[in-house]
Design an enzyme around this catalytic site. Structure first.
Site, PDB file in Angstrom:
ATOM      1  CB  CYS A  36     -27.047 -11.515  25.959  1.00 43.71           C
ATOM      2  SG  CYS A  36     -26.312 -12.399  24.602  1.00 43.71           S
ATOM      3  CG  HIS A  76     -24.198  -7.721  26.007  1.00 48.59           C
ATOM      4  ND1 HIS A  76     -24.146  -8.321  27.233  1.00 48.59           N
ATOM      5  CD2 HIS A  76     -24.105  -8.711  25.095  1.00 48.59           C
ATOM      6  CE1 HIS A  76     -24.017  -9.628  27.074  1.00 48.59           C
ATOM      7  NE2 HIS A  76     -23.982  -9.901  25.790  1.00 48.59           N
ATOM      8  CD  GLU A  84     -24.231  -5.337  29.340  1.00 46.03           C
ATOM      9  OE1 GLU A  84     -25.311  -5.075  28.753  1.00 46.03           O
ATOM     10  OE2 GLU A  84     -23.749  -6.481  29.400  1.00 46.03           O
ATOM     11  N   PRO A 125       7.746   0.395  49.131  1.00 45.51           N
ATOM     12  CG  PRO A 125       5.821  -0.801  49.748  1.00 45.51           C
ATOM     13  CD  PRO A 125       6.719   0.314  50.195  1.00 45.51           C
TER      14      PRO A 125
HETATM   15  N1  GLN Z   1     -24.690 -18.166  25.809  1.00 45.58           N
HETATM   16  C1  GLN Z   1     -25.569 -17.393  25.002  1.00 45.58           C
HETATM   17  C2  GLN Z   1     -25.151 -17.349  23.541  1.00 45.58           C
HETATM   18  O1  GLN Z   1     -24.037 -17.670  23.213  1.00 45.58           O
HETATM   19  C3  GLN Z   1     -25.692 -15.990  25.559  1.00 45.58           C
HETATM   20  C4  GLN Z   1     -24.440 -15.195  25.430  1.00 45.58           C
HETATM   21  C5  GLN Z   1     -24.456 -13.944  26.249  1.00 45.58           C
HETATM   22  O2  GLN Z   1     -25.244 -13.794  27.169  1.00 45.58           O
HETATM   23  N2  GLN Z   1     -23.542 -13.039  25.981  1.00 45.58           N
HETATM   24  O3  GLN Z   1     -25.936 -16.993  22.703  1.00 45.58           O
END
Ligand code: GLN
Length: 564
Positions: A387, A526, A528, A195
């Protein structure tokens, strides 16, 4: 075409045979070993699909959407690039065919090509090359990875562009690395090179002769297989690198170095560089291999539980939290909808030393996540809400602590009597879906003496966002009566026109916590995205440390019960 900065070298990474063999990690690891030699590196992903960015794609199809400081919604490989190096990715580091065609076509409409025929070669390829050069500004080495696999029709303009790059900037400044898969055929008891030969044949047909072939394998590659690949693919044996599966991706820079890859690259590119210093990576791999103390289990209550790729940065950040707290972190993915079908979350969450509700969109599973949050709040299990996780923690407290019956987010029920989470003012008129959320890094002010301020060790932070909804400040005073506190706020431009915070300023809630609970934290951002193995994010470090504390208490109790 813009002129090239004189000393930049380009390493182009392509993939062959099959997808999902770790091409992104290979590119990131190449950058890591070059950085370990004292060179300034950066990376770029060239994605052949026609979406302008992955922001509108389902995570089932595409995995996580990685968000950069400058607000680009990008391929998850950019997360690997940041985690493996000290670079900060931005808009220029992810190029899609969608962006390239959009730019060329808008120029065509403007009349920039009047009289001419607009073609893939040279117009599309020139646009790709311009973007490659833009990303290479100010670095010693740009590692550019072409998405997809050799043989994909849509990848051809990108491959043609990188082929032309050697013509443009010279052989000594370009390197082609091909990542392939060498399967083990059980019935024959052999690793098969065919491959790879076919894949390289495909590359050569379009004018690219790889300089280095990285062979992903399940088993150690015997010398004769290496020799065969070398001969048939026209690459000297030193250029055939075996990359066997390893338990942790952070071992790959070490494995590449063992195979002599960095030396080979510096030779081929004629770079003078210092000796490789991989001590950080060795330390990380050692810590992962020999964790001290007890292991903790974190329940991640989400809705993409079958596809861990959807929460890539999150999973990595938890692992980094374990590196900081010096313990192994086991991830237990709990399907949120399963918690909706039961009155007792115990069987799903009793084993967890921490509960995490990650970001997400859409109604499915939200009621299950709210149950998990209630469980963590009442049973005093460390909780982290990110979030959507913060938004649901607000809803949970509104309903179950403050008596705001049927409180909800207008994302899930626009007729709720208590819209504790509502669309941001700046989002009300937005109709287009692509790249219109509150995206990228924004600053937040933390409250002195709060849990979160203690974790960061400072009061001003900058974190990445991706959301349309936010805490409704009008209802906030009712919520705070229940004992929750707001420990981080944002008061910049996005808050304009918003209801005021309890302190009278226009602002957005960024962090909430519940004093008295061992660890109950929600962030509208976020964290992370900014966690790296060499600098674990303080929130994840704190969360895992809190989980470890609970684990130790539980272990002690179990032991004393046994004695009795
Ligand atoms: N759905 C939610 C918003 O738009 C959270 C978005 C998210 O967790 N990234 O605010």
């Amino acid at each position: 075409m813009t002129s090239r900065k004189r000393h930049t070298k380009f390493i182009f990474v392509t993939g062959g045979v099959v997808s999902s063999i770790g091409k992104g990690i290979s590119a990131a690891s190449i950058a890591a070993i070059m950085e370990a030699r004292g060179l300034k590196v950066t990376l770029q992903k060239l994605d052949p699909y026609l979406n302008v960015d992955p922001g509108t794609m389902n995570p089932f199809q595409h995995g996580e959407v990685f968000v950069t400081d400058d607000g680009a919604e990008t391929d998850l490989d950019l997360g690997h690039y940041e985690r493996f190096t000290t670079t900060t990715m931005g808009k220029v580091n992810n190029v899609t065919s969608g962006q390239v065609y959009e730019a060329v076509l808008s120029r065509e409409r403007r009349g920039d090509y009047l009289g001419g025929t607009v073609q893939v070669i040279p117009h599309i390829t020139d646009e790709i090359k311009t973007r490659i050069l833009a990303a290479a500004d100010g670095v010693d080495i740009l590692v550019a990875e072409v998405g997809g696999t050799i043989g994909d029709i849509e990848g051809l303009p990108h491959l043609e562009a990188i082929r032309q790059m050697r013509l443009d900037v010279g052989r000594e400044n370009t390197l082609y690395v091909h990542v392939t898969y060498v399967p083990y055929i059980r019935t024959a008891g052999e690793l098969k090179s065919k491959p790879t030969q076919h894949s390289v044949k495909g590359l050569r047909e379009i004018g690219i002769q790889p300089d280095i072939i990285i062979c992903r394998t399940e088993r150690a590659m015997p010398p004769e297989v290496k020799r065969k690949i070398s001969l048939f693919c026209n690459v000297p044996p030193e250029g055939v690198v075996s990359a066997m599966d390893v338990p942790s991706v952070y071992e790959i820079p070490l494995a590449f170095h063992e195979e002599g890859l960095d030396a080979r690259i510096t030779d081929l590119l004629n770079i003078w560089a210092r000796d490789t210093d991989l001590s950080d990576w060795k330390r990380i791999v050692n810590a992962l291999k020999k964790p001290t103390g007890p292991e903790v289990t974190i329940a991640i209550v989400g809705k993409y539980v079958d596809l861990q790729e959807s929460y890539k940065s999150l999973n990595e950040a938890l692992l980094h939290g374990g590196l900081s707290a010096k313990c192994k972190v086991n991830l237990n993915f709990v399907e949120a909808e399963d918690l909706e079908k039961t009155d007792d979350c115990g069987p799903f969450l009793n084993g967890a030393d921490g509960v995490l509700v990650p970001g997400g969109f859409g109604t499915r599973g939200t009621e299950g996540k709210i149950r998990a949050i209630q469980f963590a709040r009442e049973k005093k299990v460390p909780f982290l809400g990110i979030c959507l996780g913060l938004q649901l923690a607000i809803i949970e407290s509104a309903r179950n602590v403050c008596g705001l019956n049927k409180a909800n987010s207008t994302e899930f029920n626009d007729k709720t009597p208590y819209p504790v989470i509502d669309i941001m003012p700046a989002q009300r008129e937005v109709t287009e879906k692509g790249a219109t959320m509150r995206l990228g890094a924004f600053e937040a002010e933390l409250t002195e003496g709060s849990l979160v301020a203690g974790l960061y060790g400072r009061l001003n932070i900058s974190e990445r966002h991706r959301h349309r909804y936010e805490v409704d400040n009008k209802l906030l005073p009712r919520l705070l009566e229940g004992g929750m506190v707001v420990s981080g706020v944002y008061t910049g431009e996005w808050a304009n026109g918003n209801d005021t915070l309890p302190d009278g300023r226009e602002g957005l809630v960024e962090v909430i916590e519940i004093p008295g609970h061992p660890f109950f934290l929600g962030s509208q951002f976020h964290p992370e995205y900014k966690s790296r193995p060499r600098s674990p994010h303080p929130i994840f470090a704190g969360f895992v440390a809190a989980a470890l504390k609970l684990r130790k208490i539980r272990d002690k109790k179990r032991k004393s019960r046994k004695k009795k």
